[in-house]
Structure formats: C-alpha cells, structure tokens
Motif scaffolding. Structure first.
Motif, PDB file in Angstrom:
ATOM      1  N   ASP A   1       0.828  -1.211   0.000  1.00 44.66           N
ATOM      2  CA  ASP A   1       0.000   0.000   0.000  1.00 44.66           C
ATOM      3  C   ASP A   1       0.858   1.254   0.000  1.00 44.66           C
ATOM      4  N   LEU A   2       2.101   1.127   0.477  1.00 46.71           N
ATOM      5  CA  LEU A   2       2.987   2.290   0.481  1.00 46.71           C
ATOM      6  C   LEU A   2       4.305   1.879  -0.169  1.00 46.71           C
ATOM      7  N   GLY A   3       4.235   1.676  -1.461  1.00 47.42           N
ATOM      8  CA  GLY A   3       5.425   1.373  -2.244  1.00 47.42           C
ATOM      9  C   GLY A   3       6.265   0.285  -1.612  1.00 47.42           C
ATOM     10  N   PRO A   4       7.557   0.576  -1.412  1.00 44.85           N
ATOM     11  CA  PRO A   4       8.457  -0.454  -0.885  1.00 44.85           C
ATOM     12  C   PRO A   4       8.478  -0.468   0.639  1.00 44.85           C
ATOM     13  N   GLY A   5       7.404  -0.044   1.267  1.00 48.90           N
ATOM     14  CA  GLY A   5       7.389   0.056   2.726  1.00 48.90           C
ATOM     15  C   GLY A   5       7.225  -1.298   3.385  1.00 48.90           C
ATOM     16  N   GLN A   6       7.527  -1.288   4.693  1.00 48.84           N
ATOM     17  CA  GLN A   6       7.295  -2.484   5.489  1.00 48.84           C
ATOM     18  C   GLN A   6       6.220  -2.145   6.499  1.00 48.84           C
ATOM     19  N   TRP A   7       5.090  -2.808   6.406  1.00 51.29           N
ATOM     20  CA  TRP A   7       3.948  -2.474   7.245  1.00 51.29           C
ATOM     21  C   TRP A   7       4.072  -3.162   8.593  1.00 51.29           C
ATOM     22  N   GLN A   8       3.878  -2.382   9.663  1.00 50.33           N
ATOM     23  CA  GLN A   8       3.880  -2.959  11.008  1.00 50.33           C
ATOM     24  C   GLN A   8       2.498  -2.730  11.617  1.00 50.33           C
ATOM     25  N   ARG A   9       1.740  -3.803  11.652  1.00 52.27           N
ATOM     26  CA  ARG A   9       0.335  -3.662  12.008  1.00 52.27           C
ATOM     27  C   ARG A   9       0.147  -3.158  13.436  1.00 52.27           C
ATOM     28  N   ASP A  10       1.014  -3.615  14.364  1.00 48.53           N
ATOM     29  CA  ASP A  10       0.784  -3.288  15.779  1.00 48.53           C
ATOM     30  C   ASP A  10       0.928  -1.798  16.045  1.00 48.53           C
ATOM     31  N   SER A  11       1.933  -1.160  15.411  1.00 51.02           N
ATOM     32  CA  SER A  11       2.144   0.254  15.697  1.00 51.02           C
ATOM     33  C   SER A  11       1.427   1.152  14.688  1.00 51.02           C
ATOM     34  N   GLY A  12       0.941   0.575  13.577  1.00 49.77           N
ATOM     35  CA  GLY A  12       0.318   1.395  12.548  1.00 49.77           C
ATOM     36  C   GLY A  12       1.340   2.195  11.754  1.00 49.77           C
ATOM     37  N   CYS A  13       2.563   1.689  11.655  1.00 49.59           N
ATOM     38  CA  CYS A  13       3.626   2.428  10.980  1.00 49.59           C
ATOM     39  C   CYS A  13       4.149   1.667   9.767  1.00 49.59           C
ATOM     40  N   PHE A  14       4.634   2.439   8.787  1.00 47.85           N
ATOM     41  CA  PHE A  14       5.381   1.871   7.674  1.00 47.85           C
ATOM     42  C   PHE A  14       6.850   2.210   7.888  1.00 47.85           C
ATOM     43  N   LEU A  15       7.725   1.212   7.719  1.00 46.42           N
ATOM     44  CA  LEU A  15       9.157   1.455   7.733  1.00 46.42           C
ATOM     45  C   LEU A  15       9.594   1.683   6.301  1.00 46.42           C
ATOM     46  N   LEU A  16      10.224   2.814   6.036  1.00 44.35           N
ATOM     47  CA  LEU A  16      10.625   3.120   4.664  1.00 44.35           C
ATOM     48  C   LEU A  16      12.100   3.421   4.602  1.00 44.35           C
ATOM     49  N   THR A  17      12.711   3.006   3.530  1.00 50.00           N
ATOM     50  CA  THR A  17      14.139   3.247   3.346  1.00 50.00           C
ATOM     51  C   THR A  17      14.363   3.842   1.962  1.00 50.00           C
TER      52      THR A  17
END
Lengths: 212, 131
Positions: B113-129
């Motif tokens: 859903d956010l390009g090459p992001g890594q979705w973390q469901r528990d915190s509601g955050c995407f990790l992006l590099t």
C-alpha cells in the motif's frame, strides 16, 4: 408441423365444416388441450357470418410473457453465477493457501459485487418462479408457451457458458499447481450449482412433457 | 415436501447463508466506510512519502521533520482528515524513516500500500528506506 399449427388448422377446418364453437371446444378439451389454448384457437377466427372462417389479426408473441420470463431467467442466471463467485471468495478467505498471497481489498470488492447481485436477483427469481408455479398449476397450457421455452433455453445456454467457464478456471488452477483443499471445494461448488440449475430445467421439461 | 416448494427454500437458504457469510468477511456498510477512511489516510501517507523522496534526492538525506518545502510540495497533508490527529514522521537514520497513522482496519493494510514500505500492524507504521 408444430402442435399449435395443427390446432389452428383443425379449428379452421372444423369451422369451415360448419361445426359450432361449443362442439369444437368440447372436442378439443376431450383431446387434452388446455382451456386457454382452446380459447385462443377459437378466438383466432372472427364470429361473423361468412362462407369461410375469417382470421382475426393476432400478435406474434406475447410481449408480456417475454418480459416476465426474460426477467425470471436472467435472475436465475445471475443468481447461479454470483452464488458461485461468492462461495469461491469465501473459500479463498477461509481456506488459506500458504503459497498464495491474499488479494486484500480487491477480493473484498468482488465479494461485495456478488452480495449485491444476490440481494437483488435471488428474491426476484424466487418471487417470479413462485408466480409461474401457481400460474401453471391453474393452467397447464402455460407450460407449452414458446416464449417460455425459448427464454428457458437461452438461460440454460448462458448458465452453461458461465459454469463451464468456472470449471475451466478451476481446472487451470489445478494444472498450475493449486491441487489443494481450495481447489476441491471450488470444484464442488461449481458442480453443485450447475447440477441444481440443470435439475431445475429438467423438472421444467419433464412437467412440460407431462402436460402435453 | 413437494419439490416446487423445497427447491426455492433450498436456494433461498443457501443464498441467505452465503450473503451473511460474505458480509461477515467484507464487513457491513459501517466497516466499509472505515475502510474508505483508511484509503484516504493511505493516500496522505503516499503524498508524504513522495515528499520525503523528493527531499532525499535534493539533500541526500531524509529530512528531520516534515516542514513544507516549496521545492517539493506546496502543501502537505500533516493530519488525519477525520480525527485531525497528526501523522507521525520519525527519522531513524539518514536513509530511513517511519510514517505512522491510526488506521481503523489495520488488518487490511498491506506492505505494497505504500510502495516499498514495510507495514507494522501493531504500531500502525510503515518502515521506509531510501536507496
């Protein structure tokens, strides 16, 4: 010669021979023609004094019947198609295949379309079917309606195409590495719905033949 | 039971059961509305992501904060359009950061859903590099 042509020809000959309408009516009733068919055959000829029977102008097919059966059979086809689609989505959702990624929201949207189609078309089919059953009970001649036969077979054709397509998709899945519980359940759904549709039409045909 | 009453009952029952199950899976109209709001949040995060990518191209580092920069975007969606809670932006290194929002149906959000992001469901955050 079609049965309805024979009936028309007989009626004309009988009227030309000077038989009374009541005599013709009772002869046809005793031969198994339904009251509405007899009435229609007699109404085709005008009741005026003339040496030969005079035809009345006739509509070619009943537009009302075409509307009625058209809606009914389209509703049946939509119900069959979307019931298969919805059950397949549910199987996809519940029976996870660890090798296949979920389709997420895309799958949800197609499920919603199927729900909407079923909410509209299943009650439509059930109500119209009920009315048909009651109407044919009151008047068995309705089963011989050409309009009904035509719409019935066109629907059977559409339902067959859609179910054969489903079957094709399921077999494709099998050949491309999806021999799983999912595949077996989906194949069962297609077989079940296809079987019900064909059973429905066979019963129609059987009762139609019975009414002859 | 006669077949001409049994068959319609069977069809009706099967279809009703399938519809109920389908609604359980997809969620009713309320849940669908929540899903729509999540889509709006995702669209905002995508805008923020492309802003960060633009800043990275210009400065060779992701920005410390999400301050508007006219070189990249005139206006940024800084807060949730429904709850007005600000989106969270956290720089974790010169090339990576986190973008967070409070989603109502986090189970439907995916990595892609956010390009090459890594979705973390528990915190509601995407990790992006950034690369």
């Amino acid at each position: 010669m079609r049965p309805s042509d024979q009936l028309a020809e007989f009626t004309r000959d009988a009227l030309a021979a000077g038989k009374s309408r009541d005599d013709i009516r009772s002869a046809l009733s005793r031969s198994g023609w339904a009251p509405n068919e007899v009435a229609e055959a007699l109404d085709a000829w005008a009741e005026i004094d003339f040496p030969t029977p005079v035809p009345r102008p006739r509509p070619y097919v009943s537009a009302r019947e075409a509307f009625f059966y058209g809606i009914m059979f389209v509703a049946l086809a939509m119900t069959a198609w979307h019931l298969v689609a919805l059950l397949h989505s549910l199987i996809d959702h519940w029976v996870a295949d660890p090798l296949v990624e979920g389709e997420g929201r895309y799958a949800l949207n197609s499920t919603r379309w199927s729900i909407a189609a079923l909410v509209v078309f299943t009650p439509t089919f059930l109500v119209l079917n009920r009315r048909t059953v009651q109407a044919t009970k009151a008047d068995p001649g309705k089963r011989r309606s050409g309009v009904r036969k035509w719409f019935g077979y066109v629907t059977l054709f559409l339902a067959s195409i859609s179910l054969l397509g489903d079957l094709m998709a399921v077999i494709y899945a099998l050949l491309s590495g999806d021999l799983t519980l999912r595949f077996i359940l989906k194949a069962l759904v297609v077989a079940g719905v296809a079987g019900s549709v064909f059973a429905y039409f066979r019963q129609e045909e059987y009762e139609g033949a019975d009414a002859k | 039971m006669q077949s001409d009453t049994f068959a319609p009952l069977l069809i009706g029952g099967l279809v009703a059961a399938a519809i109920v199950a389908g609604l359980m899976v997809t969620g009713g109209p309320i849940a669908a509305r929540a899903e729509k709001r999540d889509m709006a949040r995702l669209a905002d995060l995508r805008e923020l992501q492309s802003f960060v990518a633009c800043r990275y191209d210009l400065d060779d580092a992701v920005p410390n904060t999400l301050a508007t920069d006219e070189r990249c975007a005139d206006k940024l969606p800084m807060a949730d359009p429904v709850t007005d809670a600000p989106y969270v932006y956290e720089k974790t290194s010169a090339t990576s950061y986190r973008l967070c929002a409070r989603f109502e149906r986090p189970e439907l959000v995916e990595d892609y859903d956010l390009g090459p992001g890594q979705w973390q469901r528990d915190s509601g955050c995407f990790l992006l590099t950034q690369k």
